[in-house]
Write an enzyme that holds these catalytic residues in place. Sequence first.
Site, PDB file in Angstrom:
ATOM      1  N   PRO A 131      76.323  97.831  63.305  1.00 54.22           N
ATOM      2  CA  PRO A 131      75.214  96.755  63.598  1.00 54.22           C
ATOM      3  C   PRO A 131      75.034  96.625  65.015  1.00 54.22           C
ATOM      4  O   PRO A 131      74.118  96.428  65.465  1.00 54.22           O
ATOM      5  CB  PRO A 131      74.878  96.143  62.412  1.00 54.22           C
ATOM      6  CG  PRO A 131      75.652  96.663  61.093  1.00 54.22           C
ATOM      7  CD  PRO A 131      76.559  97.561  61.773  1.00 54.22           C
ATOM      8  N   GLU A 246      79.337 117.656  70.363  1.00 54.80           N
ATOM      9  CA  GLU A 246      78.382 116.916  69.525  1.00 54.80           C
ATOM     10  C   GLU A 246      77.201 116.729  70.495  1.00 54.80           C
ATOM     11  O   GLU A 246      76.030 117.207  70.014  1.00 54.80           O
ATOM     12  CB  GLU A 246      78.632 115.494  69.005  1.00 54.80           C
ATOM     13  CG  GLU A 246      77.716 114.676  68.448  1.00 54.80           C
ATOM     14  CD  GLU A 246      78.145 113.370  67.910  1.00 54.80           C
ATOM     15  OE1 GLU A 246      77.104 112.581  67.259  1.00 54.80           O
ATOM     16  OE2 GLU A 246      79.218 112.990  67.856  1.00 54.80           O
ATOM     17  N   GLN A 340      49.215 117.166  72.743  1.00 56.48           N
ATOM     18  CA  GLN A 340      47.757 116.900  73.597  1.00 56.48           C
ATOM     19  C   GLN A 340      46.922 118.212  73.366  1.00 56.48           C
ATOM     20  O   GLN A 340      45.749 118.021  73.066  1.00 56.48           O
ATOM     21  CB  GLN A 340      48.077 116.726  74.890  1.00 56.48           C
ATOM     22  CG  GLN A 340      46.900 116.177  75.518  1.00 56.48           C
ATOM     23  CD  GLN A 340      46.455 114.763  75.086  1.00 56.48           C
ATOM     24  OE1 GLN A 340      47.057 113.897  74.515  1.00 56.48           O
ATOM     25  NE2 GLN A 340      44.935 114.493  75.345  1.00 56.48           N
ATOM     26  N   GLY A 368      75.273 109.337  72.128  1.00 55.08           N
ATOM     27  CA  GLY A 368      75.476 108.480  73.461  1.00 55.08           C
ATOM     28  C   GLY A 368      74.061 108.680  73.938  1.00 55.08           C
ATOM     29  O   GLY A 368      73.291 109.629  74.158  1.00 55.08           O
TER      30      GLY A 368
END
Length: 381
Positions: A131, A246, A340, A368
Amino acid sequence: MAANRSSWMNEDLDALRDLARAFLAKELVPNIDKYREQHHVDRDLWNKAGEVGLLCLSIPEEYGGGGGTFAHEAVLMEEQARAVDTSWGVSLHNGIVAHYLLAYGTEEQKKQWLPKMASGEVVGAIAMTEPGTGSDLQAVKAKAIRDGDEYVINGSKTFITNGAQADLIIVVAKTDPTQGASGVSLVLVEADREGFRRGRVLDKIGQKGQDTSELFFEDVRVPVSNLLGSQEGQGFVQLMQQLPQERLIVAHGAVAGMEVALEHTLRYTKEREAFGRPVFGFQNTKFKLAEVATEARIARVFIDDCIEKHLRGELDIPTVAMAKWWCTDKAMQIADTCLQLFGGYGYMNEYPIARMWVDNRVQLIYAGTNEIMKEIIARSL
């Protein structure tokens, strides 16, 4: 326009693509709306994928995997992007969690967990974010304090992919809370351990079908043999060594998403008519999609080069940071441009472009943030 075949593709990967496409068309695509409504995939999807050999594709056969390379994982990711699905956390299971075990696990740990991950019996997750702690992983507050032959784990984690279904979680925790990076370790926690509980599946603006969850650890006891690595304090280095793959996964997913967005928009604008002619017939549409096609091709050339380097073990941290920030940023711009051109229909959830637009946004944040990526790049200049 001729399709651009990636330099790392071969006949074996072509066959895998056919298998993945057929599997996803049968087992995943018909259920995407259901997964989004229930906020998780059906648990048996993992078992079915294991049965056909789509789990742990790049893990050696001796541990139950497919014996392939990152290229095999990349093909599956591309096919999932083609299906316009973000519900199934297979790229994390296959390309991230399994590789922490392969790289740092003891022989006993690898034999215990990797075959089960390959079969779908076990779903993997990694619990980094807290958190109060995102990109600054050396500042985690979760603790794994040794007590005899056990670690006692306390703390909370959030934004955990596969969190609601995971059977095995790699927990980033401090084994020495007095230290910064050198106090971080990775500890395996089985989901049936007393004191472990799952919080809510988080209500996100996108990726609705992904069971991103809160996890809580209250005096969870695990044997010291659950430490990942030969000694305590290696966790931060392990994270830094694995994060490039990752980030490559995220960047590659972004590029595949660009290509799929372009494909959907070309089809729509050539079929949809306005003022008596196809929307594609207007100069603005042509120019916009010419730009999108160019940017998607540039991104593909860049990501293919990154994949080639990664397969040779030559992909450096600043380059993959460049790929992660630029490709995800560009994917968001392209999704917006394409939406759009759909007009009001682009804002309707029934149209895949709407899901692409909202699902893409988090790519600029996870693995990240893109601001952190630019910091990494700047340090190398």
